[in-house]
Design a protein around this motif. Structure first.
Motif, PDB file in Angstrom:
ATOM      1  N   LEU A 161      20.428 -13.024   1.537  1.00 39.35           N
ATOM      2  CA  LEU A 161      19.220 -12.017   1.097  1.00 39.35           C
ATOM      3  C   LEU A 161      17.725 -12.777   1.142  1.00 39.35           C
ATOM      4  O   LEU A 161      17.734 -13.916   0.896  1.00 39.35           O
ATOM      5  CB  LEU A 161      19.354 -11.635  -0.313  1.00 39.35           C
ATOM      6  N   ILE A 162      16.855 -11.722   1.495  1.00 40.43           N
ATOM      7  CA  ILE A 162      15.563 -12.248   1.311  1.00 40.43           C
ATOM      8  C   ILE A 162      14.570 -10.899   0.747  1.00 40.43           C
ATOM      9  O   ILE A 162      14.782 -10.041   0.920  1.00 40.43           O
ATOM     10  CB  ILE A 162      15.074 -12.391   2.800  1.00 40.43           C
ATOM     11  N   PHE A 163      13.717 -11.643  -0.434  1.00 39.75           N
ATOM     12  CA  PHE A 163      13.025 -10.377  -0.924  1.00 39.75           C
ATOM     13  C   PHE A 163      11.634 -10.569  -0.738  1.00 39.75           C
ATOM     14  O   PHE A 163      11.175 -11.539  -0.677  1.00 39.75           O
ATOM     15  CB  PHE A 163      13.277 -10.243  -2.698  1.00 39.75           C
ATOM     16  N   LEU A 164      11.006  -9.596  -0.442  1.00 38.39           N
ATOM     17  CA  LEU A 164       9.534  -9.480  -0.337  1.00 38.39           C
ATOM     18  C   LEU A 164       8.681  -9.377  -1.438  1.00 38.39           C
ATOM     19  O   LEU A 164       9.162  -8.131  -2.155  1.00 38.39           O
ATOM     20  CB  LEU A 164       9.278  -8.713   0.744  1.00 38.39           C
ATOM     21  N   SER A 165       7.884 -10.107  -1.869  1.00 36.54           N
ATOM     22  CA  SER A 165       6.954  -9.779  -2.798  1.00 36.54           C
ATOM     23  C   SER A 165       5.780  -8.728  -2.692  1.00 36.54           C
ATOM     24  O   SER A 165       5.622  -8.422  -1.661  1.00 36.54           O
ATOM     25  CB  SER A 165       6.539 -10.689  -3.588  1.00 36.54           C
TER      26      SER A 165
END
Length: 383
Positions: free
Chosen positions: A245-249
């Motif tokens: 998982l990678i979340f973008l702010s």
């Protein structure tokens, strides 16, 4: 070898049609023979040359009906037997294909020259199982429009060509509330398909909009946004241990470039002061849940001229803005999962040497171009 449920159903329907036809013929022929036998036993003296087949056929209606009923029952149960056999065959292929595809070692039958791929219809949705890993991009318009104008999604699709499928799940104007409503539909926990290798998530830009007095619109209070993003993250974490998982702010915007950004009270509908709060909240959640996050708020503003070059309309990224996003995503992938998910180290689909490749200048061999970046002089690391 491709195995599909439609193929087996077609076989079953054809076999069923043949059995029904065979049973019908059996009824007619057997009833006619029975009536002939009854005529003989009753010592009915009729010359076949002087009596038509129809006359002989209807000599004993009672026995004809009895025999027809018996043949119908026999044909019906014969049909049921073959239908059950076909269903068992379908179930066998289903189990073998699913087990082979989900094996960590690949297809169990690949050593014998088989490559099983299963396509199943589940309601209105289709699940396509392939051996190529999937990267799913899940978010709002920053995701939906990320292929426009050398966008960051197009860059990922270009670099991972023949290595991974970039699956776009972008929904313009969506907030975290709507995303939470569909996350189980997009990433079902009990799915038999191979889980995505990577999921990149972005929500927050629309959540941070100024709330409308009517209560309508995409605004989500910061407390609910935090809870929604936490639930989305937990769902994806438990979806599969294999999924990264990678979340973008939430990134900044150029408030002055956005058309109609000021409401009737002189307030900015999209303000960087509010977006910063949502960006920090996303980063905090990811730190608590041990999820990789990219601080787009800070990354975009590293360029002194970011307001002038990073946006098309003040909100959505230009080619320069997308280059920053691409660079940050590739940096995280390289740092965390270089051996398994980085584009330079992933295996190329059908990357073996071939005599059909371009001929080498020496004229005696060929050049394998399956893993050559395009254009060759482009520095995709952007260091």
């Amino acid at each position: 070898m491709v195995v599909g449920h439609n193929d087996l159903l077609c076989v079953g329907s054809f076999a069923g049609s043949d059995l029904v036809l065979l049973s019908s013929v059996l009824i007619v022929v057997d009833a006619w023979l029975w009536s002939k036998e009854e005529c003989h036993n009753s010592k009915v003296r009729l010359s076949f040359n002087r009596t038509t087949a129809a006359e002989s056929f209807f000599l004993s209606p009672k026995h004809f009906l009895q025999r027809s009923l018996w043949c119908f029952v026999f044909g019906f149960w014969t049909l049921m037997f073959f239908e059950i056999v076909l269903m068992l065959l379908f179930a066998f292929w289903f189990v073998v294909a699913a087990f082979a595809l989900q094996s960590d070692c690949g297809s169990l039958l690949s050593g014998f020259g088989f490559d099983i791929r299963l396509s199943l219809g589940c309601g209105a949705q289709w699940i396509n199982m392939t051996t190529r890993p999937q990267f799913v991009l899940f978010g709002s318009s920053i995701v939906q429009f990320n292929h426009y104008g050398e966008g960051w999604g197009a860059t990922l699709a270009h670099l991972y060509a023949r290595k991974a499928d970039i699956v776009l799940r972008g929904y313009a104007s969506w907030n975290s509330r709507r995303a939470l409503q569909v996350v189980d539909n997009l990433f079902p926990k009990n799915s038999i398909s191979e889980p995505p290798a990577l999921v990149i998530v972005y929500f927050g830009g629309n959540d941070s909009l100024l709330p409308h007095p009517s209560g309508l619109g995409p605004h989500v209070p910061i407390e609910e946004y935090i809870e929604n993003m936490r639930n989305i993250a937990n769902h994806l974490k438990t979806h599969s241990e294999k999924t990264r998982l990678i979340f973008l702010s939430t990134p900044p915007v150029n408030e002055g470039q956005i058309m109609g950004n000021i409401d009737e009270f002189g307030r900015a509908k999209r303000s960087n002061a509010t977006r910063r709060i949502y960006s920090e909240a996303c980063l905090k959640i990811c730190k608590e849940l041990n999820i990789k996050a990219i601080d787009l708020w800070s990354a975009i503003q590293k360029r002194e001229d970011w307001k002038d070059v990073c946006f098309i309309d003040g909100v959505h990224f230009s080619a320069e803005g997308s280059k920053i996003v691409s660079k940050e995503i590739l940096r995280v992938i390289k740092e965390e999962w270089e051996t398994s998910l980085y584009w330079k180290t992933m295996p190329v689909e059908f990357g073996e040497d071939s005599p059909y490749d371009p001929v080498h200048p020496d004229g005696t061999s060929t050049v394998n171009v399956s893993n050559v970046p395009f254009p060759e002089d482009e520095d995709w690391e952007w260091e």
